[in-house]
Write a protein that holds these residues in place. Structure first.
Motif, mmCIF file in Angstrom:
data_model
loop_
_atom_site.group_PDB
_atom_site.id
_atom_site.type_symbol
_atom_site.label_atom_id
_atom_site.label_comp_id
_atom_site.label_asym_id
_atom_site.label_seq_id
_atom_site.Cartn_x
_atom_site.Cartn_y
_atom_site.Cartn_z
ATOM 1 N N ASP A 108 31.830 38.698 52.068
ATOM 2 C CA ASP A 108 32.465 39.481 53.125
ATOM 3 C C ASP A 108 32.424 40.947 52.738
ATOM 4 O OD1 ASP A 108 35.314 40.328 51.949
ATOM 5 O OD2 ASP A 108 34.926 38.258 51.329
ATOM 6 N N SER B 192 32.281 45.525 49.024
ATOM 7 C CA SER B 192 32.664 46.931 48.810
ATOM 8 C C SER B 192 33.296 47.106 47.438
ATOM 9 C CB SER B 192 33.631 47.384 49.900
ATOM 10 O OG SER B 192 33.002 47.414 51.155
ATOM 11 N N ASP B 193 34.127 46.146 47.044
ATOM 12 C CA ASP B 193 34.731 46.206 45.709
ATOM 13 C C ASP B 193 33.659 46.155 44.624
ATOM 14 O OD1 ASP B 193 37.238 46.326 46.828
ATOM 15 O OD2 ASP B 193 37.633 44.172 46.649
ATOM 16 N N HIS C 274 31.903 51.994 51.504
ATOM 17 C CA HIS C 274 32.366 50.855 52.302
ATOM 18 C C HIS C 274 31.574 50.757 53.603
ATOM 19 C CE1 HIS C 274 35.097 47.886 54.039
ATOM 20 N NE2 HIS C 274 35.152 48.639 55.128
ATOM 21 N N ASN D 210 34.657 43.306 52.381
ATOM 22 C CA ASN D 210 35.625 43.846 51.424
ATOM 23 C C ASN D 210 35.253 43.494 49.991
ATOM 24 O OD1 ASN D 210 37.261 45.026 53.397
ATOM 25 N ND2 ASN D 210 38.412 43.140 53.725
ATOM 26 N N SER D 211 34.858 42.249 49.750
ATOM 27 C CA SER D 211 34.488 41.863 48.385
ATOM 28 C C SER D 211 33.228 42.589 47.935
ATOM 29 C CB SER D 211 34.283 40.348 48.295
ATOM 30 O OG SER D 211 33.228 39.927 49.142
#
Length: 421
Positions: free
Chosen positions: A237, A242-243, A334, A239-240
């Motif tokens: 996904d 982007s991290d 992001h 967010n993961s």
């Protein structure tokens, strides 16, 4: 018009000769071999390593102590004794030595700033590696799929050339019309023209790939279906990913390092407001109240006017400025990850929409086209339409496959990590 056609033919012949040489002398390499050659041979990376060495040398310099200062004063002329350079036992000379002692931790703060700058240089190297590796892989797969398209075009052209030759024979026997012969020749010319455009693209991609690998030989990528099958979107996904990008990407680390350097510089500028001490010793042979005088000296600047106020204020403002740049970089990363992930999903949907049997069915149909045309089961217009449709579909299908791999490699690029092995 006739001149332009001749020029096109001349260019095509030149490309065919170079392509034949390419097939004989090309270096066949896999993706892993290309990656290995790239890390070993790329001249830009080799040159960039010198910047890392230079930054590390700056750390060594920052750790060094200031040198002591030695000064002497000699009697030029003694009017009493009427002697020049009267510096002997009864003469006069002064010898002084002085050492600057840095206060308020200036030296340790300078070392910390140099260390952080050296780390930033390493991060810049990693980011350059990421950028060039993406360029390498993009060219690698583009060449592979362009060569596939070129091979299909070559077979199609050879088949059509034999048909044109047969029609010329039949035309001389008045069995076919000039209109039919010229239409087939026009189709052959069109396919050759398309082939020339593919060769132009291949030449440009080859130039870039050879430069990246520091090679003079043409390169022929080796890719199998198993490797292509590795490009598969797992349960990732935005967010993961982007991290992961914030943890892995060199350009993100560079902005973090710049922000940290701003804070370290602020601490350094505050310490520079504290005066350094100057500790020394003096020997005076006969010019003091006693002969052979020795004395201890201690000195410091008096911070009445210059307290480094301006530099301290600038450094404090730059902290907020660099923090803003750091936050902007995080947002940009992001958004890049989200866009790259969307591209992968778009192209996967497009690939899935193509029937898995489409290629095989189209190849089967293409094999029967010439035979049916020769048997007059197909009209000339139907034959030409099928040939054009096949050629265009093959080109677009290979382009779609290249776009698919390119989308996955762009996701690797934005995350800063190989996700598909």
């Amino acid at each position: 018009m006739y001149y332009l056609i001749l020029m096109r033919i001349a260019i095509l012949i030149a490309f065919l000769l170079s392509f034949r040489s390419f097939a004989q002398d090309s270096l066949r390499i896999s993706l892993r071999q290309a990656d290995s050659l790239f890390v070993t041979n790329n001249l830009i990376l080799l040159a960039e390593r010198y910047r890392i060495d230079a930054a590390q040398a700056s750390v060594i310099q920052a750790r060094l102590w200031d040198n002591p200062t030695l000064s002497t004063e000699w009697n030029l002329y003694n009017p009493t004794k009427k002697r020049v350079l009267d510096v002997g036992r009864g003469g006069e000379k002064i010898i002084s030595i002085e050492q600057v002692i840095q206060t308020a931790g200036k030296r340790s703060k300078q070392v910390a700033l140099s260390l952080e700058n050296a780390r930033m240089t390493e991060y810049e190297f990693l980011d350059l590696l990421r950028i060039l590796k993406f360029e390498l892989r993009s060219n690698f797969f583009d060449i592979f799929f362009l060569q596939n398209t070129l091979n299909r075009y070559q077979r199609q052209i050879e088949t059509l050339q034999s048909t044109v030759t047969a029609f010329e024979t039949q035309y001389e026997k008045n069995n076919v019309s000039l209109r039919e012969l010229l239409r087939l020749k026009a189709l052959l010319f069109q396919l050759n023209n398309d082939k020339t455009e593919i060769l132009f693209q291949l030449s440009e991609k080859q130039r870039s790939l050879k430069t990246l690998l520091n090679s003079n030989r043409p390169l022929s990528p080796l890719v199998n279906e198993t490797e292509l099958g590795h490009y598969k979107l797992a349960s990732y996904d935005a967010n993961s990913l982007s991290d992961l990008a914030l943890q892995n990407r060199g350009d993100v680390k560079v902005t973090e390092s710049i922000a940290k350097q701003a804070e370290l510089n602020y601490q350094l500028q505050k310490s520079l407001a504290v005066p350094n001490l100057r500790l020394g010793a003096t020997y005076d042979q006969s010019g003091s109240y006693v002969n052979n005088y020795t004395g201890l000296t201690l000195g410091a600047d008096l911070p009445f006017f210059n307290k480094n106020q301006g530099n301290i204020k600038v450094a404090k403002i730059l902290i907020e400025y660099r923090k803003g740049g750091q936050e902007q970089k995080k947002n940009a990363v992001h958004n890049e990850v989200v866009a790259a992930l969307e591209k992968v999903r778009y192209v996967e949907n497009m690939v899935q929409s193509v029937d898995s049997k489409f290629t095989d069915q189209f190849e089967l149909l293409n094999k029967g086209v010439l035979e049916n045309f020769q048997k007059r089961n197909l009209t000339l217009l139907e034959f030409i339409d099928l040939i054009e449709t096949y050629s265009e579909s093959i080109k677009e299908l290979n382009r779609l496959k290249a776009d698919r791999v390119g989308a996955y490699e762009e996701l690797n690029f934005t995350v800063g990590q190989e996700l598909f092995n």
